[in-house]
Design an enzyme around this catalytic site. Structure first.
Site, PDB file in Angstrom:
ATOM      1  N   SER A 144      23.645 -19.986 -18.745  1.00  0.00           N
ATOM      2  CA  SER A 144      23.162 -21.094 -19.581  1.00  0.00           C
ATOM      3  C   SER A 144      23.211 -22.356 -18.726  1.00  0.00           C
ATOM      4  O   SER A 144      23.931 -22.401 -17.711  1.00  0.00           O
ATOM      5  CB  SER A 144      24.105 -21.256 -20.779  1.00  0.00           C
ATOM      6  N   TYR A 157      32.505 -21.980 -24.814  1.00  0.00           N
ATOM      7  CA  TYR A 157      31.181 -21.487 -24.415  1.00  0.00           C
ATOM      8  C   TYR A 157      30.893 -21.911 -22.975  1.00  0.00           C
ATOM      9  O   TYR A 157      30.432 -21.112 -22.151  1.00  0.00           O
ATOM     10  CB  TYR A 157      30.125 -22.027 -25.387  1.00  0.00           C
TER      11      TYR A 157
END
Ligand code: NAD
Length: 255
Positions: A144, A157
């Protein structure tokens, strides 16, 4: 004309929806036999059914990527069904709850690290084992932009995706000589259920409206736009790509 993945066998995790389903559809269209996998049995079976109806050779295997025996089962079932594993897209992931670090619930932290980081580690471990037996293969991990820079409110995350970047680099230098290439894609905001969930937690019912302005390209991305990069990285066209960590983010991290 032959597809980019003609005669290849691909495992795609998190393929019940979003980016994973787009990758499964694209890979099958380019000639791969695809093992669709997800913890979501109904969604995964639906992805497989859609592809079967389009004339592709696919199977579905339900697996929780954070469970070693289920991941082992996924790789073994793929070899049973299709004879080998040439490509793998380790894409399953969760977003968890939004909170800054001091308020981050320990369960939230553990769950995100377990699925995103341990899950990617376990998938790589058993995929690489199978690829070594066959003499090579390609792996793409879904990191990501949160694997490249920090984002307030999602510390676990961010840590999990930075961890995936690290695992990707390590495996690339460990197995390149054995003809296994390992790369990671780093999507910006992509129009999926996960993005809707994050937007909702931020009080918005329109993820695109909320996040498009922060992307210099002026919009959020579509799942297929990530899948296209995954496809190329898995194909023989990307034969010198190994250990690359590639943003696909409308210039988000270029800012
Ligand atoms: P999504 O929620 O549509 O897809 C994630 C899939 O992973 C779901 O089908 C879910 O059932 C599956 N999954 C969750 N936990 C699992 C587990 N333990 N075992 C197996 N499967 C599991 O969201 P998406 O956006 O398509 O996410 C795909 C990947 O892309 C994730 O790794 C995510 O972190 C990453 N990503 C997404 C964005 C975005 O903006 N959507 C941006 C960057 C990275």
């Amino acid at each position: 004309m032959a597809g980019l993945l003609e005669n290849k066998v691909a495992i795609i995790t998190g393929a019940a929806a979003g980016i994973g389903r787009a990758a499964a559809t694209l890979f099958a269209g380019e000639g791969a036999r695809v093992m669709v996998s997800d913890i979501d049995e109904a969604g995964g079976a639906r992805s497989a059914q859609m592809l079967r109806e389009a004339g592709h050779e696919v199977a579905f295997y339900k697996a929780d990527v954070s469970d070693a025996s289920q991941v082992q089962g996924l790789v073994a079932r793929t070899i049973d069904a299709f004879g080998r594993v040439d490509c793998a897209v380790n894409n399953a992931g969760i977003e968890g709850s939004i909170a800054n670090l001091a308020e981050c619930g320990d369960d939230n932290f553990d769950r995100i690290l377990r699925v995103n980081l341990r899950g990617t580690y376990l998938c790589m471990k058993y995929e690489i084992t199978a690829m070594l037996t066959r003499g090579g293969g390609t792996i793409v991990n879904t990191a990501s932009i949160a694997g490249l820079i920090g984002f307030a409110g999602i510390p676990a995350y961010v840590a999990s995706k930075h961890g995936i970047v690290g695992l990707t680099k390590n495996a690339a230098i460990e197995y390149g000589k054995q003809h296994i290439r390992v790369n990671a894609v780093c999507p910006g905001a992509i129009d999926t259920r996960m993005l809707d969930s994050l937007a909702e937690q931020l009080g918005s019912d329109d993820a695109s409206e909320l996040l498009a302005p922060s992307h210099p390209i002026g919009r959020i991305g579509r799942p297929i736009e990530v899948a296209e990069l995954m496809l190329w990285l898995c194909s023989d066209r990307a034969s010198f790509m190994n250990g690359a960590i590639i943003p696909v983010d409308g210039a988000y991290v270029a800012q």
